[in-house]
Motif scaffolding. Sequence first.
Motif, short mmCIF file in Angstrom:
data_model
loop_
_atom_site.label_atom_id
_atom_site.label_comp_id
_atom_site.label_asym_id
_atom_site.label_seq_id
_atom_site.Cartn_x
_atom_site.Cartn_y
_atom_site.Cartn_z
N TYR A 1 0.83 -1.20 0.00
CA TYR A 1 0.00 0.00 0.00
C TYR A 1 0.86 1.26 0.00
CZ TYR A 1 -3.87 -3.08 1.26
OH TYR A 1 -4.80 -4.08 1.27
N VAL A 2 0.24 2.35 -0.47
CA VAL A 2 0.80 3.70 -0.36
C VAL A 2 -0.27 4.59 0.26
CG1 VAL A 2 2.38 3.44 -2.31
CG2 VAL A 2 0.07 4.34 -2.69
N LEU A 3 0.18 5.69 0.87
CA LEU A 3 -0.72 6.65 1.50
C LEU A 3 -0.71 7.95 0.70
CD1 LEU A 3 0.21 6.12 5.27
CD2 LEU A 3 -1.71 5.14 4.00
N LEU A 4 -1.90 8.48 0.42
CA LEU A 4 -2.05 9.72 -0.34
C LEU A 4 -2.61 10.80 0.57
CD1 LEU A 4 -3.63 8.41 -3.67
CD2 LEU A 4 -1.22 8.65 -3.09
N GLN A 5 -2.07 12.02 0.44
CA GLN A 5 -2.56 13.18 1.17
C GLN A 5 -3.13 14.20 0.20
OE1 GLN A 5 0.38 14.72 3.84
NE2 GLN A 5 0.62 12.79 4.95
N PRO A 6 -3.98 15.12 0.68
CA PRO A 6 -4.62 16.07 -0.24
C PRO A 6 -3.65 16.94 -1.02
CG PRO A 6 -5.78 16.02 1.86
CD PRO A 6 -4.54 15.21 2.04
#
Length: 400
Positions: free
Chosen positions: A150-155
């Motif tokens: 997984y990867v994490l995305l921010q606004p």
Amino acid sequence: MRRYGQLHQSGRILLLGMLRLNSAATALLAAILIASSCQCSLITDEQRILSALMSNYLPSTPPTMNRSKPIVVEVSFRLNQIIDLDERNQILTTNVFIEQKWNDTKLSWDSDAATKDTKLRISADKVWLPDTYVFNNADSRKSGFLRSVYVLLQPDGQVSWPVPDKLRTTCQVNIANFPFDYQKCRIRLGSWVHSRRQLVFLPRTMDGIDEMDYTDNSEWQLLSAKPFVRNRQLSFTGHLPKRLDKTGNQYVEPNRNYSDLVIELIIRRRSFFYVWNIILPCVMLSVLTLFTFRVPPDNCEKISMGLSVFLAFSMFMLLVAEQVPATSESVPLIGLYITVLMSMTTVSVIFSVCIVNLNHRGSKFRPPPRLLKRIFVDWLGRLLRVADSVEKAARQFEVV
């Protein structure tokens, strides 16, 4: 009339009970609908954002629109444990946590008050990832590329890629000061195909790596761990790729520069085990070697004692040889120490054989030459403070 009144009262009680039950059911149904509507609205926001981001997104394209500037990947390296350092095969095994962050302008969205703290967790194969490769990989079961799910995305478009892994990397071991040695091992990360113009790796901080969750090793003590950036130049000796300059002319690029991130670990061996189990017994055996000269010359156990000490030294030499790699570049310090003790034991056994031989010969042979008598009786005897004993023995056997 009385019966009619009783029926009327029972009907009123039944009607009130049904109304109360209906009110409770209505309240429960309303609570369920409110909770489900809140949950559905949250899921709907995430689905709406993901569908908008992934509608025209291609994972194979770079995450930035400006191709003139390289993509900057910030790397946070956390060392959890030094599992083992195999000196014979020169392989370092570590348990690490590597987090890489970069900005992807195609994965940013306008956040409102409800979604400003929202972080999207999506599959790693759906977004662009740097081709991070461990160049000194020594694990035959892995390709060397970092992998995660997984990867994490921010606004704001920041992408975080956490990778927990167990690394097996090469480490050149210097055994000259074994077991009081220091080892310098490096873990080298970099891009496999992207040059420095396209991709740059930078550490999150230059002060050191994260050691908050570090677990001590029973054999090795971690002294320092620092990251630094090294530029690697690759020269093409075969077919050289042709490129176009600003004027449209073709030119050959003979060299390419790559950006590598190197984590340097300096570790020290905990030497108490070797001092207690090898060095102290060797010191005791060396003392026994000196006491072989105090055994009477007419006793043949003088030679047996020296041979026993020599065999004990040979056993310790085999123990040391099993610990260090088979290399001819340097000799370990403890191996040199045991070799010197074995040489002294060999000389003591040779002298013991000569002494026993001379003792059994007695006065049957001619006396020694004057020069030999002057060297061993006068000079060497006075130096070792045994001249009186030698003179007394010489008069007894009528050597003088």
